[in-house]
Motif scaffolding. Structure first.
Motif, mmCIF file in Angstrom:
data_model
loop_
_atom_site.group_PDB
_atom_site.id
_atom_site.type_symbol
_atom_site.label_atom_id
_atom_site.label_comp_id
_atom_site.label_asym_id
_atom_site.label_seq_id
_atom_site.Cartn_x
_atom_site.Cartn_y
_atom_site.Cartn_z
ATOM 1 N N PRO A 1 0.831 -1.213 0.000
ATOM 2 C CA PRO A 1 0.000 0.000 0.000
ATOM 3 C C PRO A 1 0.862 1.259 0.000
ATOM 4 O O PRO A 1 1.821 1.376 0.751
ATOM 5 C CB PRO A 1 -0.805 -0.129 1.296
ATOM 6 C CG PRO A 1 -0.895 -1.603 1.530
ATOM 7 C CD PRO A 1 0.424 -2.150 1.069
ATOM 8 N N LYS B 1 2.588 2.128 -2.629
ATOM 9 C CA LYS B 1 3.579 1.927 -3.680
ATOM 10 C C LYS B 1 2.864 1.722 -5.021
ATOM 11 O O LYS B 1 1.701 1.353 -5.071
ATOM 12 C CB LYS B 1 4.451 0.706 -3.367
ATOM 13 C CG LYS B 1 5.169 0.742 -2.018
ATOM 14 C CD LYS B 1 6.249 1.785 -1.997
ATOM 15 C CE LYS B 1 7.186 1.619 -0.797
ATOM 16 N NZ LYS B 1 6.514 1.725 0.505
ATOM 17 N N LEU B 2 3.590 1.977 -6.111
ATOM 18 C CA LEU B 2 3.060 1.717 -7.449
ATOM 19 C C LEU B 2 3.579 0.361 -7.911
ATOM 20 O O LEU B 2 4.786 0.133 -7.979
ATOM 21 C CB LEU B 2 3.508 2.810 -8.426
ATOM 22 C CG LEU B 2 3.010 2.661 -9.881
ATOM 23 C CD1 LEU B 2 1.486 2.681 -9.923
ATOM 24 C CD2 LEU B 2 3.585 3.756 -10.761
ATOM 25 N N LYS C 1 -6.177 -4.505 -7.173
ATOM 26 C CA LYS C 1 -7.327 -3.592 -7.166
ATOM 27 C C LYS C 1 -8.231 -3.857 -5.960
ATOM 28 O O LYS C 1 -8.741 -2.922 -5.335
ATOM 29 C CB LYS C 1 -8.117 -3.731 -8.460
ATOM 30 C CG LYS C 1 -7.384 -3.195 -9.680
ATOM 31 C CD LYS C 1 -8.168 -3.466 -10.958
ATOM 32 C CE LYS C 1 -7.417 -2.983 -12.179
ATOM 33 N NZ LYS C 1 -8.130 -3.302 -13.442
ATOM 34 N N LYS D 1 -6.854 -2.203 -2.912
ATOM 35 C CA LYS D 1 -6.639 -0.745 -3.008
ATOM 36 C C LYS D 1 -5.166 -0.384 -3.156
ATOM 37 O O LYS D 1 -4.687 0.593 -2.574
ATOM 38 C CB LYS D 1 -7.230 -0.026 -1.787
ATOM 39 C CG LYS D 1 -8.652 -0.426 -1.423
ATOM 40 C CD LYS D 1 -9.629 -0.101 -2.531
ATOM 41 C CE LYS D 1 -11.063 -0.483 -2.136
ATOM 42 N NZ LYS D 1 -12.023 -0.278 -3.228
ATOM 43 N N ILE D 2 -4.428 -1.168 -3.912
ATOM 44 C CA ILE D 2 -3.011 -0.905 -4.166
ATOM 45 C C ILE D 2 -2.879 -0.315 -5.566
ATOM 46 O O ILE D 2 -3.466 -0.834 -6.522
ATOM 47 C CB ILE D 2 -2.178 -2.203 -4.044
ATOM 48 C CG1 ILE D 2 -2.276 -2.762 -2.613
ATOM 49 C CG2 ILE D 2 -0.721 -1.947 -4.405
ATOM 50 C CD1 ILE D 2 -1.673 -4.138 -2.458
ATOM 51 N N SER D 3 -2.134 0.779 -5.689
ATOM 52 C CA SER D 3 -1.959 1.434 -6.981
ATOM 53 C C SER D 3 -1.294 0.476 -7.958
ATOM 54 O O SER D 3 -0.244 -0.103 -7.655
ATOM 55 C CB SER D 3 -1.098 2.694 -6.830
ATOM 56 O OG SER D 3 -1.721 3.618 -5.958
ATOM 57 N N VAL D 4 -1.903 0.314 -9.134
ATOM 58 C CA VAL D 4 -1.417 -0.680 -10.079
ATOM 59 C C VAL D 4 -1.174 -0.042 -11.443
ATOM 60 O O VAL D 4 -1.963 0.768 -11.914
ATOM 61 C CB VAL D 4 -2.414 -1.864 -10.203
ATOM 62 C CG1 VAL D 4 -3.797 -1.381 -10.598
ATOM 63 C CG2 VAL D 4 -1.910 -2.899 -11.187
ATOM 64 N N LEU D 5 -0.065 -0.410 -12.052
ATOM 65 C CA LEU D 5 0.261 -0.024 -13.427
ATOM 66 C C LEU D 5 0.080 -1.267 -14.285
ATOM 67 O O LEU D 5 0.864 -2.209 -14.190
ATOM 68 C CB LEU D 5 1.705 0.497 -13.509
ATOM 69 C CG LEU D 5 2.246 0.766 -14.922
ATOM 70 C CD1 LEU D 5 1.467 1.896 -15.584
ATOM 71 C CD2 LEU D 5 3.734 1.085 -14.883
ATOM 72 N N GLU D 6 -0.969 -1.280 -15.125
ATOM 73 C CA GLU D 6 -1.257 -2.448 -15.958
ATOM 74 C C GLU D 6 -0.586 -2.300 -17.321
ATOM 75 O O GLU D 6 -0.709 -1.262 -17.976
ATOM 76 C CB GLU D 6 -2.765 -2.615 -16.129
ATOM 77 C CG GLU D 6 -3.488 -2.947 -14.835
ATOM 78 C CD GLU D 6 -4.939 -3.318 -15.056
ATOM 79 O OE1 GLU D 6 -5.197 -4.353 -15.705
ATOM 80 O OE2 GLU D 6 -5.809 -2.571 -14.601
ATOM 81 N N THR E 1 8.253 2.105 -11.531
ATOM 82 C CA THR E 1 7.364 1.442 -10.585
ATOM 83 C C THR E 1 8.190 0.880 -9.434
ATOM 84 O O THR E 1 9.405 0.686 -9.568
ATOM 85 C CB THR E 1 6.563 0.321 -11.285
ATOM 86 O OG1 THR E 1 5.616 -0.228 -10.382
ATOM 87 C CG2 THR E 1 7.482 -0.774 -11.770
#
Length: 402
Positions: A285, A287-288, A302, A305-310, A326
């Motif tokens: 949490p 972090k990207l 998701k 609630k963790i920032s995700v780069l898809e 990232t």
């Protein structure tokens, strides 16, 4: 089409024969010549004829289906699937070739960029099956059939090598904002406030007036004295007997506090250098984190609630991590372990234990006629040792394909 027409003609012939036979039985003359046992025999004969004709005809589509060249969807995901100049290899590729050999099926591989497109191809009928590293989930089970599990894995975390991260100056800012040092500062503040009030109460009436009589600004000067003494930097001593006794005790407390603070700071710096900022899923949490589109890893991030780069391909996630775009990559554990031991050796490392354990399987359309033959083939491969040989080849021994 020819088989369907011939079947229809046979059915029409049987229906016509049944009508004629009914008319024949209806005549009074036949009742004189035929006994009830003969009627029963004739009826049974017709039923046997139907049982022989229809199963034989119903087996023909299955035979044609087995001769059909299957379209197998896959995607590059080492060590399950490698692609090199159009040639495919890897654990999943070799496993499927052995399965196809056992079920007697011709096939052709078709590559897709990611798992979402692979699943869409199977769902839409463009592919007869899909194999790579496809997780079996309850959500996917509603849309697809899956084979028996062909591999057991789970998710894990990939980060940049902590030795590279800590080669320069340690992160002092994160040190001062660590929970352990917050506790030290909170305890020191509480002790300073208590000692300041005791000194103010004992020294405010002394004739030499080290501390002013009024609460303000007397308490401020008392707090300054307590803080300076705690840091072993006292520039003035109390005048009263009680104040001096307290000062001596406070000085001993100050020496212990400085020693404790130094030990806590040193420990935090050492842990930071050895471990880095991310060591488990609890550190994600804020972090990207990079992963592939449509994967179970993306869904997990998701949900929490963790920032995700898809990204479309896992190679793009590796690149984002190594270039600092990232903080971590979350993906299938065997895939990350293989990359960190080969192409990413020395640059990245896998941390933490496996979480969200999952099974991988061969994905099929709903009600696929190939599910049972594939499952039987998988069981045979496990029983005859072929599966274990493939596992040892691709996972027990490092494969460096650079």
């Amino acid at each position: 089409m020819i088989d369907i027409a011939s079947n229809s003609q046979k059915i029409l012939m049987i229906n016509a024969f049944a009508r004629k036979f009914s008319q024949f039985l209806a005549t009074r003359n036949m009742k004189r010549f035929l006994k009830p046992q003969i009627w029963l025999g004739l009826v049974c004969g017709i039923l046997v004829l139907l049982l022989i004709v229809y199963p034989a005809q119903s087996q023909k589509p299955d035979a044609q289906q087995s001769q059909k060249s299957l379209i197998i969807a896959t995607r590059a995901i080492p060590p399950f699937v490698f692609t090199d100049k159009g040639e495919l290899s890897g654990f999943s590729v070799e496993l499927w070739r052995n399965i196809a050999s056992l079920i007697g099926a011709e096939f052709k591989f078709v590559e897709y960029p990611n798992v979402a497109d692979l699943l869409l191809a199977v769902e839409s009928g463009k592919a007869d099956a899909g194999i790579a590293a496809i997780s079996i989930t309850a959500e996917r089970q509603q849309k697809f059939d899956f084979s028996l599990p062909m591999f057991t894995g789970g998710l894990q975390i990939l980060i940049r090598n902590t030795k590279l991260n800590t080669a320069g100056t340690p992160n002092i800012l994160s040190l001062f904002f660590s929970p352990a040092l917050f506790q030290v500062f909170g305890l020191a503040l509480l002790l300073i406030v208590i000692a300041a009030h005791v000194i103010w109460l004992s020294e405010r009436h002394h004739p030499e007036e080290m501390i002013p009589k009024s609460y303000f600004p007397g308490i401020f000067k008392a707090c300054w004295w307590a803080a300076a003494t705690l840091a072993t930097q006292a520039d003035e001593m109390p005048k009263g007997v009680m104040g001096r006794v307290l000062a001596i005790i406070w000085m001993f407390i100050g020496v212990l506090f400085v020693a404790y603070f130094t030990a806590a700071a040193t420990t935090s710096l050492t842990v930071q250098q050895l471990q880095g900022d991310i060591n488990s899923v609890e550190d994600l949490p804020g972090k990207l984190v990079a992963t592939t589109t449509g994967s179970t890893a993306a869904k997990y991030l998701k949900e929490h609630k963790i920032s995700v780069l898809e990204v479309a391909k896992i190679e793009q996630a590796y690149n984002a991590l190594e270039t600092g775009k990232t903080d971590a990559v979350v993906f299938d554990s065997p895939v990350l372990l293989f990359y960190s031991a080969n192409q990413g050796q020395g640059q990245v490392e896998v941390v933490g234990s496996v979480f969200r354990e999952e099974n991988y399987g061969i994905v099929l359309p709903n009600n696929s006629p190939y599910r049972k033959p594939i499952n039987s083939a998988l069981l045979k491969l496990r029983e005859n040792g072929t599966y274990q040989a493939l596992y040892d080849k691709w996972f027990s021994v490092k494969k460096n394909l650079n």
